[in-house]
Design a protein around this motif. Structure first.
Motif, mmCIF file in Angstrom:
data_model
loop_
_atom_site.group_PDB
_atom_site.id
_atom_site.type_symbol
_atom_site.label_atom_id
_atom_site.label_comp_id
_atom_site.label_asym_id
_atom_site.label_seq_id
_atom_site.Cartn_x
_atom_site.Cartn_y
_atom_site.Cartn_z
ATOM 1 N N GLY A 57 0.358 -0.852 0.076
ATOM 2 C CA GLY A 57 0.219 0.129 -0.346
ATOM 3 C C GLY A 57 1.088 1.249 -0.218
ATOM 4 N N VAL A 58 1.913 1.313 -0.135
ATOM 5 C CA VAL A 58 2.781 2.065 -0.220
ATOM 6 C C VAL A 58 3.309 2.545 -1.524
ATOM 7 N N GLY A 111 -0.870 0.330 -5.784
ATOM 8 C CA GLY A 111 -1.054 -0.611 -6.082
ATOM 9 C C GLY A 111 -2.484 -0.127 -4.543
ATOM 10 N N ARG A 128 -4.276 0.936 -1.617
ATOM 11 C CA ARG A 128 -4.801 1.259 -0.410
ATOM 12 C C ARG A 128 -5.484 1.626 0.435
ATOM 13 N N PRO A 131 -5.656 4.830 7.527
ATOM 14 C CA PRO A 131 -5.136 4.044 7.701
ATOM 15 C C PRO A 131 -4.347 5.115 9.076
ATOM 16 N N ASP A 153 -2.306 3.616 11.550
ATOM 17 C CA ASP A 153 -0.538 4.428 11.306
ATOM 18 C C ASP A 153 0.183 2.943 10.296
ATOM 19 N N LEU A 154 0.912 2.830 10.097
ATOM 20 C CA LEU A 154 1.825 2.420 9.722
ATOM 21 C C LEU A 154 1.292 0.834 9.474
ATOM 22 N N GLU A 155 1.308 0.001 10.465
ATOM 23 C CA GLU A 155 0.737 -1.314 11.085
ATOM 24 C C GLU A 155 0.014 -1.268 9.840
ATOM 25 N N LEU A 168 -2.005 0.688 8.106
ATOM 26 C CA LEU A 168 -1.854 0.257 7.031
ATOM 27 C C LEU A 168 -1.340 -0.721 5.392
ATOM 28 N N LYS A 228 -1.428 -3.842 7.576
ATOM 29 C CA LYS A 228 -2.156 -5.146 7.314
ATOM 30 C C LYS A 228 -3.708 -4.855 7.023
ATOM 31 N N ARG A 229 -4.502 -3.211 6.329
ATOM 32 C CA ARG A 229 -5.839 -3.785 6.279
ATOM 33 C C ARG A 229 -5.187 -3.816 5.226
ATOM 34 N N ARG A 265 -3.382 -5.540 3.159
ATOM 35 C CA ARG A 265 -3.491 -6.668 2.583
ATOM 36 C C ARG A 265 -4.581 -7.627 2.417
ATOM 37 N N GLY A 266 -5.001 -7.440 4.160
ATOM 38 C CA GLY A 266 -6.414 -8.144 4.093
ATOM 39 C C GLY A 266 -7.637 -7.706 3.131
ATOM 40 N N GLY A 325 -7.595 -11.745 -1.896
ATOM 41 C CA GLY A 325 -8.490 -12.607 -2.005
ATOM 42 C C GLY A 325 -8.682 -13.966 -0.582
ATOM 43 N N LYS A 379 -4.489 -15.563 0.411
ATOM 44 C CA LYS A 379 -4.238 -15.121 1.799
ATOM 45 C C LYS A 379 -3.499 -16.329 2.294
#
Lengths: 484, 95
Positions: free
Chosen positions: A323-324, A327, A329, A333, A335-337, A339, A341-342, A344-345, A349, A353
């Motif tokens: 997300g940085v 692609g 994002r 978010p 905080d960075l974590e 950003l 985790k969500r 990628r989550g 699909g 995962k």
């Protein structure tokens, strides 16, 4: 026009029977009318295609045309295409316009090919049915309630339905050969390193390989000729001369030794598929080949080995989607974590995962030796099976897939059953060998694929065997109803 | 080998990937089934076998230490979610 081979289309355009612009318009019209029922293409680029066709026509007129001049094809959406959306079948890249061309795309352009658009695929090439795509499943042109196979399902369906003269595909565990088999087309996975992986979105880097998906072996030879060769931008690309694949298409099969691995004809192989394969092998006997039974004793280890190696490499490769830099994002978010985790989550699909989780686990502290190192050793056993086989035979032959195309939805909720569908194709990737699938006698109106596996860099031999079969039969010329 | 819910949550954290709470049970089952498949490898005797990290046992090519890439920063940043003055923006890391 849409039923002609690449060689025939090229000759017709050079003879002035029609132009590439006319041919390209014809395919664009077919895509407009027919793609809706198949979902084979997810991005169509008609304006760009017509501009490329005009350039091809000028080149043909000036006598400076490349070998694929004016031939309309589709690119699997795993290949980066400059200025065109490159999604890899994922929400993660739904907004990604590639700033550069993959080497495969660049080389096909240089050869004069026209790109009609991008083909649907399993998300990040992870799937055997094209049902994991963010853009919905592709339907099999032979029976729209069945899967086209995967992951190059859109490419296979597009070629089978005559929406393009040919397509590109990629194969990590069978993703060119299995959909080619299920859709009744010719699909070649070259030797690992034969075709550059630059700009081909990475899934499992020690297995991934690009190849042609076409209506005949002759077309595959023409296309591979343009795609193959050294590329300094891919550090694993083989620095080895490319053979002249069309020169050996008609070589005699007298005395060619074909090995049938008994492990490829056992339990799980549908009887109708087995009968079609036996019939094809009989034809090879008539053409002068010698057929012997061989054993690849570690075949049973191939699927379990693959489901350590491929997810491990995938979990590493797909860590770039954070997300940085490009692609998807996530929104707001905290905080960075959050950003990471969500993003990628939400961006990946379910199947992607699952594989990231398995790979992360297999590589995590305390488990590396038990899983990854063990699988790299069993991979060696599988590779040694082939090494021994090629001491006595020229090629290995068997079915591409144990069944014909299965129903949409039939296996999608059971990952392990889906994985076992690739039982005959996966070992080839683990060993890095080339393999081709060609259509043989259909069963109940559904295509069956014969797989031919060769020794390293022996693509010419595979194309030779495939072409000789296609010179005697017309299974590769069959067209699904509604697409003639 | 089976995993429980906390194992799956731990792996998901290592992968920096949020899982929908309602889907975790399904991952527990699916990953357990995949690991059962993978466990068939245990029966293979690999004591004297070298791991195979590259299908062609190829060595990594080396090249001269020269600039070979053009500056593509602007083109590459056009597809970034958030940039400013040529830098990628992320949420504040240090308060």
């Amino acid at each position: 026009m849409h039923s002609k081979s690449i060689a025939e289309l090229g000759a017709a355009m050079r003879a002035g029977e029609f132009t590439s612009v006319e041919l390209t318009r014809h395919f664009i019209d077919r895509i407009d009318r027919l793609n809706g029922e198949l979902n084979a293409l997810i991005t169509a680029t008609p304006e760009q295609a017509l501009a490329e066709a005009e350039a091809a026509d000028r080149a043909i007129q000036s006598g400076k045309a490349g070998p694929l001049a004016g031939i309309p094809l589709v690119q699997k959406d795993i290949f980066c295409t400059r200025g065109v959306k490159t999604s890899c079948g994922s929400r993660m890249l739904d907004n990604f316009i590639s700033p550069y061309d993959a080497t495969v795309v660049e080389r096909l352009k240089q050869a004069g090919a026209v790109s009609l658009g991008k083909a649907n695929m399993d998300e990040f090439a992870m799937g055997s049915s094209n049902e994991t795509s963010y853009y919905g499943p592709v339907r099999n042109p032979w029976d729209r309630d069945r899967v086209p196979g995967g992951s190059s399902g859109g490419s296979a369906a597009a070629v089978a339905a005559r929406l393009a003269a040919a397509a590109t595909g990629t194969d990590t565990g069978g993703s060119i050969r299995q959909p080619a088999a299920l859709c009744g087309i010719t699909g070649l996975k070259p030797t690992y390193g034969r075709v550059s992986r630059y700009g081909m979105i990475a899934f499992a880097s020690s297995l991934d390989q690009a190849g042609p998906m076409t209506r005949s072996a002759e077309d595959a030879a023409l296309m591979l000729q343009a795609m193959a060769g050294f590329d300094a931008r891919d550090s694993t690309c083989a620095d080895q001369a490319v053979d002249d694949y069309t020169a050996t298409l008609n070589d005699s099969l007298q005395g060619v030794k074909i090995g049938l691995p008994r492990e490829y004809f056992g339990e799980g192989l549908e009887s109708g598929v087995a009968a079609s394969i036996e019939e094809a092998i009989d034809l090879y006997r008539q053409l002068g080949a010698e057929v012997v039974e061989i054993s690849l004793p570690n075949t049973g280890l191939a699927v379990p080995t693959y489901y350590v190696v491929a997810p491990a490499e995938c979990s590493s490769n797909l860590s770039r989607f954070d997300g940085v830099r490009f692609g998807y994002r996530c929104e707001d978010p905290k905080d960075l974590e959050d950003l990471y985790k969500r993003t990628r989550g939400e961006g990946f699909g379910a199947e992607v995962k699952r594989r990231i989780l398995i790979g992360t686990y297999a590589l995590s502290a305390g488990y590396y030796d038990a899983y990854y190192l063990k699988a790299q050793k069993t991979r060696h056993l599988i590779s040694d099976d082939f090494k021994r086989a090629f001491e006595t035979v020229d090629v290995v032959m068997g079915p591409t897939s144990p069944t014909t195309a299965f129903a949409l939805g039939e296996k999608v909720d059971d990952p392990v059953t889906m994985y076992l569908n690739d039982i005959y194709t996966i070992a080839t990737n683990l060993a890095g060998l080339p393999g081709i699938s060609i259509p043989v006698r259909a069963v109940d109106g559904l295509p069956v694929g014969l797989q031919i596996i060769g020794n390293y860099f022996n693509e010419g031999k595979l194309l030779n065997l495939a072409h000789r079969y296609q010179s005697e039969t017309d299974w590769h010329r069959q067209t699904p109803q509604g697409f003639a | 080998m089976s995993l429980d819910k906390s194992d799956v949550e731990k792996i998901a954290h290592l992968a920096r990937m949020a899982l929908d709470e309602s889907h975790i049970e399904a991952y527990v089952v699916d990953l357990g089934n995949i690991l059962n498949l993978v466990e068939q490898l245990e029966a293979a005797d690999t004591d004297a076998i070298e791991p195979m990290f590259h299908p062609l046992h190829m060595a990594q090519r080396l090249r001269g230490d020269e600039v070979s890439e053009a500056d593509c920063r602007e083109a590459n940043q056009q597809v970034a979610p958030k940039v400013e003055n040529g830098l990628y923006l992320v949420p504040k890391v240090i308060e």
